[in-house]
Motif scaffolding. Sequence first.
Motif, PDB file in Angstrom:
ATOM      1  N   UNK A  89       0.838  -1.210   0.000  1.00  0.00           N
ATOM      2  CA  UNK A  89       0.000   0.000   0.000  1.00  0.00           C
ATOM      3  C   UNK A  89       0.871   1.258   0.000  1.00  0.00           C
ATOM      4  N   UNK A  90       1.983   1.210   0.743  1.00  0.00           N
ATOM      5  CA  UNK A  90       2.903   2.345   0.799  1.00  0.00           C
ATOM      6  C   UNK A  90       3.876   2.356  -0.379  1.00  0.00           C
ATOM      7  N   UNK A  91       4.015   1.237  -1.038  1.00  0.00           N
ATOM      8  CA  UNK A  91       4.959   1.129  -2.145  1.00  0.00           C
ATOM      9  C   UNK A  91       4.336   1.557  -3.456  1.00  0.00           C
ATOM     10  N   UNK A  92       5.108   1.448  -4.546  1.00  0.00           N
ATOM     11  CA  UNK A  92       4.640   1.959  -5.843  1.00  0.00           C
ATOM     12  C   UNK A  92       3.378   1.261  -6.358  1.00  0.00           C
ATOM     13  N   UNK A  93       3.110   0.013  -5.932  1.00  0.00           N
ATOM     14  CA  UNK A  93       1.907  -0.640  -6.432  1.00  0.00           C
ATOM     15  C   UNK A  93       0.644   0.006  -5.861  1.00  0.00           C
ATOM     16  N   UNK A  94       0.772   0.631  -4.655  1.00  0.00           N
ATOM     17  CA  UNK A  94      -0.372   1.297  -3.995  1.00  0.00           C
ATOM     18  C   UNK A  94      -1.591   0.376  -3.947  1.00  0.00           C
ATOM     19  N   UNK A  95      -1.327  -0.879  -3.621  1.00  0.00           N
ATOM     20  CA  UNK A  95      -2.397  -1.865  -3.579  1.00  0.00           C
ATOM     21  C   UNK A  95      -3.305  -1.563  -2.398  1.00  0.00           C
ATOM     22  N   UNK A  96      -4.585  -1.421  -2.674  1.00  0.00           N
ATOM     23  CA  UNK A  96      -5.530  -1.012  -1.634  1.00  0.00           C
ATOM     24  C   UNK A  96      -5.511  -1.960  -0.447  1.00  0.00           C
ATOM     25  N   UNK A  97      -5.390  -1.381   0.737  1.00  0.00           N
ATOM     26  CA  UNK A  97      -5.477  -2.165   1.978  1.00  0.00           C
ATOM     27  C   UNK A  97      -6.449  -1.405   2.857  1.00  0.00           C
ATOM     28  N   UNK A  98      -6.028  -0.856   3.985  1.00  0.00           N
ATOM     29  CA  UNK A  98      -6.889   0.030   4.764  1.00  0.00           C
ATOM     30  C   UNK A  98      -6.971   1.388   4.052  1.00  0.00           C
ATOM     31  N   UNK A  99      -7.851   2.248   4.531  1.00  0.00           N
ATOM     32  CA  UNK A  99      -7.873   3.646   4.080  1.00  0.00           C
ATOM     33  C   UNK A  99      -7.010   4.438   5.039  1.00  0.00           C
ATOM     34  N   UNK A 100      -5.889   4.933   4.551  1.00  0.00           N
ATOM     35  CA  UNK A 100      -4.932   5.586   5.444  1.00  0.00           C
ATOM     36  C   UNK A 100      -5.626   6.636   6.324  1.00  0.00           C
ATOM     37  N   UNK A 101      -5.277   6.613   7.614  1.00  0.00           N
ATOM     38  CA  UNK A 101      -5.828   7.571   8.578  1.00  0.00           C
ATOM     39  C   UNK A 101      -5.162   8.925   8.339  1.00  0.00           C
ATOM     40  N   UNK A 102      -5.764   9.684   7.439  1.00  0.00           N
ATOM     41  CA  UNK A 102      -5.118  10.882   6.890  1.00  0.00           C
ATOM     42  C   UNK A 102      -4.729  11.898   7.957  1.00  0.00           C
ATOM     43  N   UNK A 103      -5.651  12.182   8.874  1.00  0.00           N
ATOM     44  CA  UNK A 103      -5.350  13.213   9.886  1.00  0.00           C
ATOM     45  C   UNK A 103      -4.196  12.772  10.785  1.00  0.00           C
ATOM     46  N   UNK A 104      -4.149  11.485  11.111  1.00  0.00           N
ATOM     47  CA  UNK A 104      -3.046  10.990  11.926  1.00  0.00           C
ATOM     48  C   UNK A 104      -1.741  10.995  11.128  1.00  0.00           C
ATOM     49  N   UNK A 105      -1.835  10.770   9.811  1.00  0.00           N
ATOM     50  CA  UNK A 105      -0.634  10.878   8.982  1.00  0.00           C
ATOM     51  C   UNK A 105      -0.142  12.324   8.951  1.00  0.00           C
ATOM     52  N   UNK A 106      -1.068  13.257   8.879  1.00  0.00           N
ATOM     53  CA  UNK A 106      -0.660  14.669   8.937  1.00  0.00           C
ATOM     54  C   UNK A 106       0.054  14.951  10.264  1.00  0.00           C
ATOM     55  N   UNK A 107      -0.474  14.389  11.351  1.00  0.00           N
ATOM     56  CA  UNK A 107       0.149  14.577  12.670  1.00  0.00           C
ATOM     57  C   UNK A 107       1.548  13.971  12.689  1.00  0.00           C
TER      58      UNK A 107
END
Lengths: 413, 413
Positions: free
Chosen positions: B258-276
């Motif tokens: 999911x984090x790599x170039x394939x961006x294979x769907x897994x969870x929906x990244x917790x965007x606000x926590x990623x911003x934090x």
Amino acid sequence: MPANAHYPQINPPHRLLMGPGPINADPRVLRAMASQLVGQYDPVMTGYMNEVMALYRDVFRTQNRWTMLVDGTSRAGIEAILVSAIRPGDKVLVPVFGRFGHLLCEIARRCRAEVHAIEAPWGEVFTPDQIEEAIKKVKPRLLLTVQGDTSTTMLQPLAELGDICRRHGVLFYTDATASLGGNELQTDAWGLDAVSAGLQKCLGGPSGSSPVTLSAQMEEAIRRRKHVEEGIRTAAHEDGDEEMIYSNYFDLGMVMDYWGPERLNHHTEATSMLFAARECARIMLEEGMDNLIARHALHGDALLAGIQGMGLEPFGDLRHKMNNVLGVVIPSQVHGEAVRKLLLEDFHIEIGTSFGPLQGKIWRIGTMGYNARKDCVLQTLTALEAVLNRLGFKTTQGAAMQAAWDVYARSAV
Amino acid sequence: MPANAHYPQINPPHRLLMGPGPINADPRVLRAMASQLVGQYDPVMTGYMNEVMALYRDVFRTQNRWTMLVDGTSRAGIEAILVSAIRPGDKVLVPVFGRFGHLLCEIARRCRAEVHAIEAPWGEVFTPDQIEEAIKKVKPRLLLTVQGDTSTTMLQPLAELGDICRRHGVLFYTDATASLGGNELQTDAWGLDAVSAGLQKCLGGPSGSSPVTLSAQMEEAIRRRKHVEEGIRTAAHEDGDEEMIYSNYFDLGMVMDYWGPERLNHHTEATSMLFAARECARIMLEEGMDNLIARHALHGDALLAGIQGMGLEPFGDLRHKMNNVLGVVIPSQVHGEAVRKLLLEDFHIEIGTSFGPLQGKIWRIGTMGYNARKDCVLQTLTALEAVLNRLGFKTTQGAAMQAAWDVYARSAV
């Protein structure tokens, strides 16, 4: 030059998120998240936790004591319920009508369940009879359902399944991540033993917290697997008589003991996400659950009318469409990804692509949560129409707007 | 009256959180979380994900490609690494010197590991020889360590363990939740194969996101268990030759995809926590990791001097104390909880209690992240002194402050 000189502050561009979720968060939810933290056993914090439990009881329409948050995305809530409820070797039945049914099978297999799936063509749902027949044949311990599968935009009717499950002694779970708030869900009246959700769809928040609710019967099943961890267990703690739960983080027995009066230390509650979850529920209940669902139905109808007015074909059995997301068959004259790209780049509007058998065949357009609004629907329709005409699919000037406006006129919004 | 009439907006009182964590979040992190969302495959979002990977490489002092976030609290990061790395039946060795060592045993058992623990008295740590001896005896596949165990405030030296693990073919993991940012951690130089952390300690953010880093060797071990979920798998996806990972959410193989170039769907990244998480790292690297650690050492020293100046006894082997948290033996003249209560109620200052064998015996006072500041240390010392005198423990007026000021004077801060 310091290492981070390349990294300025977070400053995302404005996007209008009209896909199957995540969608734009309600600004009140974002503001709630910016509140300063308090300690995890501060009376103020435990007070907020109790409020979250009470608020989500109203959201889930339940009296269930154990109505709380799992700290992770909606998928974390699913896995917490499945790994806590499924003992290795247990038979589970999964009616699969889209990608998220497959996900339930997948997670159940990793819990070492004996998984039995029945499949409906993508774009359709199951009748209660089909499910009861499968239950009779499989004799599962749990029925695992998806209420709204955004991959197909279909909504599985659940109202009659609780009685069927009771008659056959089956525990009844649904994944309501994509449906809750936008479509009716009656946890108690429908006899659900467990429901999980997420904030990032009709609830108007960000991904990262998963509200769940558990019936007394589900609690009992989980308590039989009780196992208090070393380092905090005392002589007063007795283990259950069944196999332990093969996860610590997702052991809902321990999560209950953390949310309950014992406040037994487990994880450190994700405070900012709890603030978000509380604000999502507060806003929904201020509007009222029935009004909220009616709002989703209205804007879903307006979008559908506009899409049809444009000469596009909606996907799937419309009698079972979710209120909050619409599948649109990609016309042969255009390339689906070219349309999405131009919409995003020139209008900053995001609509969704699809998975598996529907990849490249449909777009998915959401009208949910904070974005279930007239301005969002009309902006999306006009932008989509402009892009389609630009890329070679011709529409009748004004027809889409007229159709959407007609829906709004009928409801006098 | 609407259901939520009882629930006003989130409005927590100001607290100065000087316990073992969570602590007050840096206001810049809270502001970053209030940013509006973008879609999960928006180029802006995947760009932020790539930046997070780069920033945390500098924080963890590693070149590891797989440096990313697990969406959950720090405990989620621990479980993700353990369940991904440990195959049922694998032998693991855990040197336990506090509560969080027990937690590693507990999680490893739930992964069906054969768990071998060695124990040090609470307040002490292990020598490399003790650990090597146990490795020779047990021959584990993994060594699971805690770098800083806040339950005892001790810091396990790790620098020499990587070589030992290499010599014996052992994978080397540490839980750096409580230590990262406040104490030296060199992922690559020390030969660590996996490290996990959380935002809520020295990183100055809220709980709810767990940065992790994995060595190439650890990646390989995880890839051998590869299993792509149904619903998104295609003919191009091949499974690994070892037993699958018994969790979907915590399957780091899928998280990598999911984090790599394939961006294979897994969870929906917790965007606000990623911003934090991104803002936490950005702020730390702006200060510089060495400066950040030195700041924690300085304020930890000042707190220690003040506590000793007050006539209180620090807990444990001070040669191995974490910079960012101090154990203080509760004097017999007062009741530990009465002191904590008065501090919280009248000063809005929170200090920590303790677990297990140390419950009721020590307080734990943190100086970490945003709260590793002179004003926080001096306010805590004066408030604690006032409360102690009020409740019957007498101190020499001015001595604690003088001792702390002396530390600051020597460092000219």
